[in-house]
Design an enzyme around this catalytic site. Sequence first.
Site, short mmCIF file in Angstrom:
data_model
loop_
_atom_site.label_atom_id
_atom_site.label_comp_id
_atom_site.label_asym_id
_atom_site.label_seq_id
_atom_site.Cartn_x
_atom_site.Cartn_y
_atom_site.Cartn_z
N ASN A 7 0.87 -1.17 0.00
CA ASN A 7 0.00 0.00 0.00
C ASN A 7 0.91 1.22 0.00
OD1 ASN A 7 -1.76 2.07 0.54
ND2 ASN A 7 -2.75 1.06 2.29
N LYS A 14 3.12 0.87 3.26
CA LYS A 14 2.70 -0.16 4.22
C LYS A 14 2.80 -1.49 3.51
CE LYS A 14 -1.22 1.41 6.99
NZ LYS A 14 -2.65 1.36 6.95
N ARG A 95 -2.56 -1.88 -3.48
CA ARG A 95 -3.74 -1.05 -3.28
C ARG A 95 -3.67 0.14 -4.24
NH1 ARG A 95 -5.04 3.47 1.17
NH2 ARG A 95 -7.20 3.78 0.58
N HIS A 184 -12.63 3.82 0.18
CA HIS A 184 -12.63 2.79 1.25
C HIS A 184 -13.33 1.50 0.79
CE1 HIS A 184 -12.70 6.32 4.34
NE2 HIS A 184 -11.45 5.93 4.15
N LEU A 213 -15.28 4.52 9.99
CA LEU A 213 -14.96 5.78 10.66
C LEU A 213 -13.50 5.78 11.10
CD1 LEU A 213 -18.13 6.09 12.95
CD2 LEU A 213 -17.79 7.03 10.65
N ASN A 215 -9.64 8.25 10.05
CA ASN A 215 -9.32 9.64 9.72
C ASN A 215 -10.22 10.12 8.59
OD1 ASN A 215 -7.29 10.46 11.53
ND2 ASN A 215 -5.87 9.08 10.48
N ARG A 245 -11.67 16.94 6.98
CA ARG A 245 -12.44 17.18 5.75
C ARG A 245 -13.89 17.55 6.06
NH1 ARG A 245 -10.74 11.68 2.82
NH2 ARG A 245 -9.30 11.40 4.54
N ASP A 286 -8.01 14.52 16.16
CA ASP A 286 -7.89 13.16 16.70
C ASP A 286 -9.01 12.95 17.72
OD1 ASP A 286 -7.10 10.92 18.44
OD2 ASP A 286 -5.30 10.93 17.20
N MET A 287 -9.83 11.92 17.48
CA MET A 287 -11.00 11.69 18.31
C MET A 287 -10.66 11.52 19.79
SD MET A 287 -14.06 11.95 17.87
CE MET A 287 -15.14 11.66 16.51
N ARG A 288 -9.50 10.92 20.07
CA ARG A 288 -9.13 10.73 21.48
C ARG A 288 -8.93 12.06 22.18
NH1 ARG A 288 -4.92 6.39 19.28
NH2 ARG A 288 -4.90 8.05 17.75
N ILE A 335 -12.13 4.86 14.67
CA ILE A 335 -13.20 5.37 15.55
C ILE A 335 -14.30 4.31 15.68
CG2 ILE A 335 -14.94 7.17 15.82
CD1 ILE A 335 -13.02 9.02 14.17
N GLY A 336 -14.68 3.71 14.56
CA GLY A 336 -15.77 2.72 14.57
C GLY A 336 -15.48 1.55 15.50
N GLU A 388 -8.00 -4.50 5.49
CA GLU A 388 -7.87 -4.21 4.06
C GLU A 388 -6.76 -5.05 3.42
OE1 GLU A 388 -8.10 -0.01 5.35
OE2 GLU A 388 -8.91 0.35 3.35
P1 AMP Z 1 -7.80 5.06 11.17
O1 AMP Z 1 -7.77 6.06 10.03
O2 AMP Z 1 -8.70 3.91 10.91
O3 AMP Z 1 -6.44 4.66 11.66
O4 AMP Z 1 -8.48 5.84 12.41
C1 AMP Z 1 -7.92 6.98 12.99
C2 AMP Z 1 -8.94 7.61 13.94
O5 AMP Z 1 -9.27 6.66 14.95
C3 AMP Z 1 -8.42 8.86 14.67
O6 AMP Z 1 -9.41 9.87 14.70
C4 AMP Z 1 -8.20 8.35 16.07
O7 AMP Z 1 -8.40 9.35 17.02
C5 AMP Z 1 -9.31 7.31 16.20
N1 AMP Z 1 -9.05 6.40 17.32
C6 AMP Z 1 -8.05 5.51 17.45
N2 AMP Z 1 -8.12 4.91 18.66
C7 AMP Z 1 -9.19 5.45 19.30
C8 AMP Z 1 -9.81 5.26 20.59
N3 AMP Z 1 -9.33 4.38 21.46
N4 AMP Z 1 -10.89 6.00 20.87
C9 AMP Z 1 -11.39 6.89 19.99
N5 AMP Z 1 -10.87 7.11 18.78
C10 AMP Z 1 -9.78 6.39 18.43
#
Ligand code: AMP
Length: 401
Positions: A7, A14, A95, A184, A213, A215, A245, A286-288, A335-336, A388
């Site tokens: 990828n 990756k 990919r 996706h 869900l 980035n 976005r 960043d959701m965290r 996030i999901g 993926e």
């Molecule tokens: P991805 O693109 O699939 O790697 O997802 C990245 C997103 O997942 C970012 O917004 C992270 O903040 C969120 N994320 C990763 N771990 C957690 C967690 N434990 N709780 C909430 N959001 C998370």
Amino acid sequence: MNVLVINAGSSSLKYQLLNMEDESVMATGLVERIGEATGKKIYKKFPDTDAEAKVEREEEVPDHRAAMHFVVDMIKDAEYGVIKSMDEVSAIGHRVVQGGDHFKNSVLVDASVKEIIEQISPLAPLHNPSAITGVEMAEELLPNVPNVAVFDTVFHQTMPERAFLYAIPHSLYEDLKVRRYGAHGTSHKYVAKQVAILMDKKPEDVNVITVHLGNGCSMAAVKNGKCVDTSMGMTPLAGLMMGTRSGDIDPAVLAYLAEHKNMTIEEIDNMLNKESGLKGICGLNDMRDIHAKSEQGDEACKLALEMFSYRIRKYLGAYAVVLGSLDAVVFTAGIGENDDIVRSMILKDLDCLGIELDGEKNKGRISEAKVVSTDASRVKAWVIPTNEELQIARETVAVLK
Ligand code: AMP
């Protein structure tokens, strides 16, 4: 049969080597910051029972050729490797983000395929050129191994015209191929198929809404195993609110900003892609971090969370109607999979869709496929970690067969 999955991004690569007899991962890793002063190379082999299973190096990676060299050297390294020679790699799956409407399936790469991927590059200027570089490096370093292109857009190619066309002059589709392609797709395809398996049904017997869900965020309406609509558009800017976005926006806002803020098209594009979404509302993407500040009472972060969940709920309603009947909703990606608060904000009070969340089952991060709705829930809510790389490897094997 061992398949190497590549990828290649604009400044990262990756990779994963899988044994497709049992779909196990033999080695995996990442090369980051390609072309920058200090790059990072990570390699991990499985099973990782000993401390020697992981290699991490901070050093310059001048280009993709160097990154690919690292991958090839590590997987057959005398000390860390998992194979003895490159003859043990049967195929390489790449990919590719954008396949336009040329590719309805994954394909074996030859000169004409490369040419078409290049022609479509204006639709994915940051991604498609890197994929071609990845293929060319593979051709150079593993000259006898076939390369397969697995497109993110292929899964969405089953959308009917009414879903993929924009209501703009039809000539723009005919001349410039302006339409919804989605993104996706490999992830949506993987979880849509997994949920059918887990529900003990054939994919053609289930209707699912898949919710990716990370980035980037997108949803797909999957009817009888085929995608009939998806939230991302010609580019991955449309649809849901994302980390940086905007997602859906009235297109007239663009002209308004050009006139009243003197912004150029490039500035507006940059703002919509990099300064909007969660970041635009609360300054964080960043959701965290957003949860941490929201818990301290930060109003902007609370609003960002509300908006993020509300948009997803709107699409759930729309796609339930598109599908007519619904069996399951599946959450996946960063996030999901990990965020129980967001999942509960999305799934609260959804009697109208027949979804009843189970607060206990939904708790915490989920690393293995799991139902998070109650036993009585008519429509099941699932969390299924996406994979993926495995999906790309499966597609690669299917093409070779
Ligand atoms: P991805 O693109 O699939 O790697 O997802 C990245 C997103 O997942 C970012 O917004 C992270 O903040 C969120 N994320 C990763 N771990 C957690 C967690 N434990 N709780 C909430 N959001 C998370």
